[in-house]
Scaffold this motif. Structure first.
Motif, PDB file in Angstrom:
ATOM      1  N   ALA A   1      46.119 -17.261 -18.057  1.00  0.00           N
ATOM      2  CA  ALA A   1      45.468 -15.894 -18.031  1.00  0.00           C
ATOM      3  C   ALA A   1      44.104 -15.819 -18.393  1.00  0.00           C
ATOM      4  O   ALA A   1      43.764 -15.937 -19.656  1.00  0.00           O
ATOM      5  CB  ALA A   1      46.370 -14.916 -19.115  1.00  0.00           C
ATOM      6  N   ARG A   2      43.356 -15.542 -17.392  1.00  0.00           N
ATOM      7  CA  ARG A   2      42.077 -15.468 -17.666  1.00  0.00           C
ATOM      8  C   ARG A   2      41.392 -13.964 -18.067  1.00  0.00           C
ATOM      9  O   ARG A   2      41.716 -13.147 -17.281  1.00  0.00           O
ATOM     10  CB  ARG A   2      41.098 -15.886 -16.403  1.00  0.00           C
ATOM     11  N   THR A   3      40.782 -13.948 -19.254  1.00  0.00           N
ATOM     12  CA  THR A   3      40.331 -12.590 -19.676  1.00  0.00           C
ATOM     13  C   THR A   3      38.859 -12.759 -19.658  1.00  0.00           C
ATOM     14  O   THR A   3      38.278 -13.709 -20.470  1.00  0.00           O
ATOM     15  CB  THR A   3      41.062 -12.188 -20.969  1.00  0.00           C
ATOM     16  N   ASP A   4      38.302 -11.753 -19.130  1.00  0.00           N
ATOM     17  CA  ASP A   4      36.567 -11.771 -19.037  1.00  0.00           C
ATOM     18  C   ASP A   4      35.969 -10.635 -19.880  1.00  0.00           C
ATOM     19  O   ASP A   4      34.670 -10.092 -19.557  1.00  0.00           O
ATOM     20  CB  ASP A   4      36.539 -11.434 -17.407  1.00  0.00           C
ATOM     21  N   VAL A   5      36.713 -10.454 -20.990  1.00  0.00           N
ATOM     22  CA  VAL A   5      35.998  -9.274 -21.672  1.00  0.00           C
ATOM     23  C   VAL A   5      34.775  -9.669 -22.202  1.00  0.00           C
ATOM     24  O   VAL A   5      33.554  -8.956 -22.294  1.00  0.00           O
ATOM     25  CB  VAL A   5      37.053  -9.310 -23.166  1.00  0.00           C
TER      26      VAL A   5
ATOM     27  N   THR B   1      39.577  -6.554 -28.179  1.00  0.00           N
ATOM     28  CA  THR B   1      40.177  -6.281 -27.148  1.00  0.00           C
ATOM     29  C   THR B   1      40.912  -7.687 -26.575  1.00  0.00           C
ATOM     30  O   THR B   1      41.869  -7.572 -25.785  1.00  0.00           O
ATOM     31  CB  THR B   1      39.172  -5.950 -25.836  1.00  0.00           C
ATOM     32  N   THR B   2      40.182  -8.983 -26.562  1.00  0.00           N
ATOM     33  CA  THR B   2      40.537 -10.178 -26.212  1.00  0.00           C
ATOM     34  C   THR B   2      42.008 -10.661 -26.949  1.00  0.00           C
ATOM     35  O   THR B   2      42.988 -11.024 -26.280  1.00  0.00           O
ATOM     36  CB  THR B   2      39.629 -11.379 -26.424  1.00  0.00           C
TER      37      THR B   2
ATOM     38  N   LEU C   1      45.708 -18.989 -22.032  1.00  0.00           N
ATOM     39  CA  LEU C   1      44.791 -18.026 -22.357  1.00  0.00           C
ATOM     40  C   LEU C   1      43.378 -18.628 -21.782  1.00  0.00           C
ATOM     41  O   LEU C   1      42.923 -19.517 -22.667  1.00  0.00           O
ATOM     42  CB  LEU C   1      44.528 -17.246 -23.523  1.00  0.00           C
ATOM     43  N   PHE C   2      42.700 -18.077 -20.761  1.00  0.00           N
ATOM     44  CA  PHE C   2      41.194 -18.694 -20.752  1.00  0.00           C
ATOM     45  C   PHE C   2      40.425 -17.479 -20.927  1.00  0.00           C
ATOM     46  O   PHE C   2      40.541 -16.674 -20.303  1.00  0.00           O
ATOM     47  CB  PHE C   2      41.218 -18.759 -19.207  1.00  0.00           C
ATOM     48  N   VAL C   3      39.541 -17.636 -21.948  1.00  0.00           N
ATOM     49  CA  VAL C   3      38.446 -16.831 -22.359  1.00  0.00           C
ATOM     50  C   VAL C   3      37.109 -17.121 -22.002  1.00  0.00           C
ATOM     51  O   VAL C   3      36.581 -18.145 -22.270  1.00  0.00           O
ATOM     52  CB  VAL C   3      38.457 -16.628 -23.958  1.00  0.00           C
ATOM     53  N   THR C   4      36.701 -16.601 -20.815  1.00  0.00           N
ATOM     54  CA  THR C   4      35.251 -16.790 -20.584  1.00  0.00           C
ATOM     55  C   THR C   4      34.147 -16.008 -21.444  1.00  0.00           C
ATOM     56  O   THR C   4      34.536 -14.971 -21.790  1.00  0.00           O
ATOM     57  CB  THR C   4      35.069 -16.448 -19.035  1.00  0.00           C
TER      58      THR C   4
END
Length: 250
Positions: free
Chosen positions: A141-145, A156-157, A172-175
């Motif tokens: 799951a990539r989150t672009d916050v 939010t992340t 969890l993929f945090v960019t």
């Protein structure tokens, strides 16, 4: 053991999974040849290599052809950058997922720039489809916050991490996150294996491991580095009026 099971296990080992991002068969083969345990794709790299902008501008059929060629010519688990799924209709999304499974894909990245409500519908649809058809696929799951510079990015992340985990995400993929202290807060707050991209500010694998990171990607950076080298070679041929740059040791 299936490729899905191998890929899942790689996210729960003591050391981080360092994964290189391919864009064609040759790049994928070189990644495998040099000891990487899995291959990821970069949507931006594949699109750019075929003359498309990033952001689902490449037709899914063309993307699928490239993925099929990569998978058929390599023997380690393959994870696919699926951007937003190349569909907003949930039935169409599940059709795309099935096409990936049919060619032997072990996992996907699915990103959330459309917002968490739409994302959760897509994630839940995929998980329900997999359960209904008795199939397995690692969903990162990539989150672009942070990347999109949304308000209160850490809070939010963490909220999205909880929601995505409850909906069945496997990772969890945090960019866009650059601060090791923030990364530590994220990894401490979720039991999902956390993925970040190795960047100039986050270049040490050891440092990222100490932050609790379980997967480190290269995104489009490997592609860019490769073509920077190519550009340097052709510039030198032009500048020197010689083919010597083609034959210099790398």
């Amino acid at each position: 053991m299936s490729d899905y099971e191998k890929f899942l296990d790689l996210h729960h080992q003591a050391k981080p999974l360092v994964i290189a991002n391919a864009w064609n068969v040759k790049s994928a083969q070189l990644i495998e040849k040099n000891g990487f345990d899995a291959i990821a794709t970069s949507s931006g790299a594949i699109a750019d290599s075929l003359g498309y902008a990033d952001g689902e501008k490449i037709p899914f059929a063309e993307l699928l052809y490239m993925l099929e060629r990569i998978r058929s010519c390599t023997g380690i688990p393959l994870s696919v950058d699926m951007e937003r799924g190349y569909a907003d209709n949930l039935n169409d999304l599940n059709v795309n997922i099935q096409k990936l499974i049919d060619i032997g894909v072990a996992g996907i990245n699915l990103e959330d720039p459309q917002g968490e409500d739409i994302y959760l519908k897509k994630l839940s649809s995929i998980k329900n489809y997999l359960a209904r058809t008795n199939q397995q696929l690692f969903i990162n799951a990539r989150t672009d916050v942070f990347l999109l510079k949304l308000p209160s990015p850490l809070e939010t992340t963490l909220r999205r991490a909880k929601l995505y985990q409850e909906a069945g995400a496997d990772g969890l993929f945090v960019t866009g996150v650059q601060d090791p202290d923030i990364i530590k807060e994220i990894t401490a707050a979720t039991s999902l294996p956390v993925n970040v991209v190795g960047t100039p500010k986050l270049s040490s694998i050891q440092t990222l491991a100490e932050c609790g990171i379980k997967r480190i990607s290269m995104a489009v950076f490997l592609y860019r580095a490769t073509y920077n080298q190519l550009e340097n070679i052709v510039k030198n041929i032009t500048a020197t009026h010689s083919f010597t740059p083609l034959h210099q040791p790398s």
